[in-house]
Design a protein around this motif. Structure first.
Motif, short mmCIF file in Angstrom:
data_model
loop_
_atom_site.label_atom_id
_atom_site.label_comp_id
_atom_site.label_asym_id
_atom_site.label_seq_id
_atom_site.Cartn_x
_atom_site.Cartn_y
_atom_site.Cartn_z
N ALA A 114 -3.17 0.00 -5.82
CA ALA A 114 -3.25 0.50 -4.45
C ALA A 114 -4.70 0.46 -3.97
N PHE B 69 -1.61 -1.13 0.13
CA PHE B 69 -1.37 0.23 -0.35
C PHE B 69 0.09 0.36 -0.78
N HIS B 70 0.31 1.24 -1.77
CA HIS B 70 1.67 1.54 -2.22
C HIS B 70 1.61 2.84 -3.02
N ASP B 71 2.80 3.36 -3.34
CA ASP B 71 2.88 4.61 -4.08
C ASP B 71 3.54 4.41 -5.45
N CYS B 72 3.32 3.23 -6.03
CA CYS B 72 3.98 2.89 -7.29
C CYS B 72 2.96 2.85 -8.43
N PRO B 73 3.12 3.70 -9.47
CA PRO B 73 2.18 3.67 -10.60
C PRO B 73 2.32 2.40 -11.43
N GLY C 57 8.20 2.85 -6.63
CA GLY C 57 7.68 3.61 -5.50
C GLY C 57 8.62 3.50 -4.31
N SER C 58 8.18 4.03 -3.17
CA SER C 58 9.03 4.03 -1.98
C SER C 58 8.56 3.06 -0.90
N TYR C 59 7.28 2.64 -0.93
CA TYR C 59 6.81 1.77 0.15
C TYR C 59 5.69 0.86 -0.34
N SER D 214 2.53 -1.27 1.78
CA SER D 214 1.93 -1.33 3.12
C SER D 214 0.70 -2.23 3.11
N GLU E 138 9.71 -0.73 3.12
CA GLU E 138 10.29 0.37 2.36
C GLU E 138 11.17 -0.15 1.22
#
Length: 256
Positions: free
Chosen positions: A99, A110-114, A145-147, A149, A234
């Motif tokens: 990210a 960007f993203h929310d995935c580890p 993750g969920s998104y 970007s 998403e």
């Protein structure tokens, strides 16, 4: 027959190349003060060479693709295509993208995935006419993750003279292997506040268009500082996303 100017230019280029070749070969043994001066000079030269290569290759690629600049709508006073789609990046690809990773000077992912099993690469557009010379391809594999970007930093010119009578349009040619929810978010920083406007777009549209009428915002157009755009995907696991083209424009709303 070559002109005198052309001959002299060729001699100057060859002389400069020989000088830099000698400097590179002698860098191991050069005195440190001389080495510092050479490095400073090389960095300045490299910046201008990179600018020449990027702009020149973008123009040549655009010419080969039929000068892919769409017709502006009536009232358009500003238009922009980010560098990813305009010309070759210094680093055209990356894997396992964390990210916040930068793609050139104008974009970050960007993203929310580890566990980011994401591969990005810039590819040439060789399909329909009217598109940008280059495209951005994302291959997303394991992704819990969920998104995902892509944030695009918009040039300062877009904020200059921006008023509530303007309509901002983001157009994107998007291909996805499976159906995805895709959103375009326009962010406008004005003073201490940030206006955020979101539109959903449909991949596969030709192109997908998100329009933002600033008349319906709380924009303080006397304090506009900067703009940026987020392209948000998403739950993109196990799919390929290709952004064939992205452009942004600003036009004055028609008066009724």
């Amino acid at each position: 027959m070559a002109s005198d100017g052309g001959i002299l230019d060729g001699l100057a280029r060859r002389r400069s190349l020989r000088a830099w070749t000698r400097a590179a070969r002698g860098a191991e043994d050069a005195a440190l003060p001389d080495l510092r001066r050479q490095i400073d000079a090389a960095r300045g030269l490299r910046a201008q060479l990179d600018r020449l290569i990027h702009t020149g290759e973008a123009r040549l690629a655009g010419s080969a693709a039929g000068d892919a600049v769409p017709q502006s709508r009536p009232g358009t006073d500003w238009w922009w295509r980010p560098e990813i789609w305009n010309g070759p990046l210094d680093a055209p690809g990356m894997a396992s993208v964390p990210a916040g990773s930068a793609l050139g000077a104008q974009a970050r992912l960007f993203h929310d995935c580890p566990r980011a099993e994401i591969a990005l690469r810039q590819v040439r557009n060789r399909c329909a006419a009217g598109l940008a010379p280059y495209a951005l391809q994302a291959d997303v594999f394991g992704f819990d993750g969920s998104y995902l970007s892509l944030a695009l930093e918009v040039p300062d010119a877009a904020a200059q003279g921006l008023q509530k009578r303007h309509v901002i349009a983001v157009e994107a040619a998007i291909e996805t292997e499976r159906p995805l929810e895709v959103f375009v978010r326009l962010n406008i920083r004005h003073g201490p506040n940030t206006e955020q406007l979101v539109r959903e777009v449909t991949p596969g549209a030709d192109p997908a268009v998100a329009e933002f009428d600033l008349a319906y915002t709380r924009l303080n157009d006397r304090r506009t500082e900067r703009l940026w755009v987020d392209l948000i995907f998403e739950r993109p696991a196990m799919t390929q996303i290709v952004l064939r083209d992205v452009t942004m424009s600003r036009r004055v709303r028609a008066q009724i």
